[in-house]
Design an enzyme around this catalytic site. Structure first.
Site, mmCIF file in Angstrom:
data_model
loop_
_atom_site.group_PDB
_atom_site.id
_atom_site.type_symbol
_atom_site.label_atom_id
_atom_site.label_comp_id
_atom_site.label_asym_id
_atom_site.label_seq_id
_atom_site.Cartn_x
_atom_site.Cartn_y
_atom_site.Cartn_z
ATOM 1 N N GLU A 164 -12.649 -0.694 12.161
ATOM 2 C CA GLU A 164 -13.325 -0.004 12.964
ATOM 3 C C GLU A 164 -12.754 -1.529 14.368
ATOM 4 O O GLU A 164 -12.079 -1.140 15.010
ATOM 5 C CB GLU A 164 -14.143 0.370 12.975
ATOM 6 C CG GLU A 164 -15.004 1.351 11.506
ATOM 7 C CD GLU A 164 -15.075 0.825 11.063
ATOM 8 O OE1 GLU A 164 -14.892 -0.264 10.481
ATOM 9 O OE2 GLU A 164 -16.248 1.712 10.700
ATOM 10 N N CYS A 217 -19.346 -2.536 14.591
ATOM 11 C CA CYS A 217 -18.727 -2.322 15.222
ATOM 12 C C CYS A 217 -19.567 -0.932 16.341
ATOM 13 O O CYS A 217 -18.712 -0.524 17.157
ATOM 14 C CB CYS A 217 -18.077 -1.179 13.731
ATOM 15 S SG CYS A 217 -17.541 -2.340 12.826
ATOM 16 N N CYS A 231 -21.002 0.349 10.665
ATOM 17 C CA CYS A 231 -21.950 -0.639 10.871
ATOM 18 C C CYS A 231 -21.988 -1.022 12.241
ATOM 19 O O CYS A 231 -21.412 -0.535 13.180
ATOM 20 C CB CYS A 231 -21.452 -1.812 10.017
ATOM 21 S SG CYS A 231 -20.676 -2.727 11.193
ATOM 22 N N CYS A 262 -14.785 -5.818 10.241
ATOM 23 C CA CYS A 262 -14.520 -4.131 9.661
ATOM 24 C C CYS A 262 -12.874 -3.715 10.238
ATOM 25 O O CYS A 262 -13.312 -4.475 11.531
ATOM 26 C CB CYS A 262 -15.510 -3.577 10.093
ATOM 27 S SG CYS A 262 -17.493 -4.362 9.346
HETATM 28 N N1 THU Z 1 -16.196 -2.171 6.557
HETATM 29 C C1 THU Z 1 -15.902 -2.026 7.413
HETATM 30 O O1 THU Z 1 -14.186 -2.401 7.611
HETATM 31 N N2 THU Z 1 -15.847 -1.137 7.762
HETATM 32 C C2 THU Z 1 -17.676 -0.102 7.519
HETATM 33 O O2 THU Z 1 -17.543 0.959 8.612
HETATM 34 C C3 THU Z 1 -18.226 -0.357 6.827
HETATM 35 C C4 THU Z 1 -17.757 -1.481 6.005
HETATM 36 C C5 THU Z 1 -16.002 -3.375 5.432
HETATM 37 C C6 THU Z 1 -16.516 -4.886 5.531
HETATM 38 C C7 THU Z 1 -16.345 -5.627 4.426
HETATM 39 O O3 THU Z 1 -14.723 -6.010 4.386
HETATM 40 C C8 THU Z 1 -16.418 -3.926 3.617
HETATM 41 O O4 THU Z 1 -15.895 -2.906 4.243
HETATM 42 C C9 THU Z 1 -17.793 -4.359 2.518
HETATM 43 O O5 THU Z 1 -18.861 -3.852 3.773
#
Ligand code: THU
Length: 160
Positions: A75, A115, A112, A73
């Site tokens: 974050e 994170c 999530c 992610c």
């Molecule tokens: N994702 C993030 O980068 N941050 C979040 O807070 C939620 C989800 C990304 C993970 C994945 O690459 C995509 O978003 C879909 O879940």
């Protein structure tokens, strides 16, 4: 038996103009960062911008992988990069913004669970709150005063 209520207050802004110049600039960096996300599988692009006490801003965006769980992610890319580049530097704020190629993200995106846990590690270590700004592509912006607010009963080093 004793009942305990855990609650927290957040702030909701209808537009970027309601925020301080510093916060607005941080959010703009998260928006810019999300445009460079590598998200060919989800088409959901997330950007994060971390403001440090030394005034530096470190950005991250989600990096996906054909083996889905191997991706990371935005974050965590951002806070790990901040930890690697400026070890021990206090994190003041993190701005997060997300957009989808499939629909307009019109509500603030929240980090999530993984994170939240990763950000919490830095907050516990630095002993000062990390402020969060959450936004989608358009619409309202949420401000949380601390990661602990959105990760109650967190697991931390004190249990080890
Ligand atoms: N994702 C993030 O980068 N941050 C979040 O807070 C939620 C989800 C990304 C993970 C994945 O690459 C995509 O978003 C879909 O879940």
């Amino acid at each position: 038996m004793k009942r305990q209520k855990v609650c927290f207050e957040l702030q909701v802004f209808n537009s970027l103009n309601e925020l301080s110049q510093e916060s607005k600039e941080l959010i703009k960096k998260a928006v810019e960062a999300r445009k460079n996300a590598y998200a060919p599988y989800s088409n959901f692009q997330v950007g994060a911008a971390v403001l440090l006490n030394n005034g530096k801003v470190v950005i991250g965006n989600n990096q996906e992988n054909a083996s889905f769980p191997s991706g990371l992610c935005a974050e965590r890319v951002a806070v790990f990069q901040a930890g690697a580049k400026y070890p021990g530097e206090t994190i003041r704020s993190i701005a997060i913004s997300a957009a989808s190629k499939r629909h307009t993200v019109d509500k603030p995106v929240a980090p999530c669970g993984n994170c939240r846990q990763s950000i919490s590690e830095y907050e516990v270590r630095q002993k000062s709150p990390i402020e969060l700004f959450l936004m989608g592509e358009v619409g309202q912006i949420i401000r949380c005063a601390s990661i602990a607010d959105i990760l109650p009963l967190a697991f931390d080093t004190s249990f080890l």
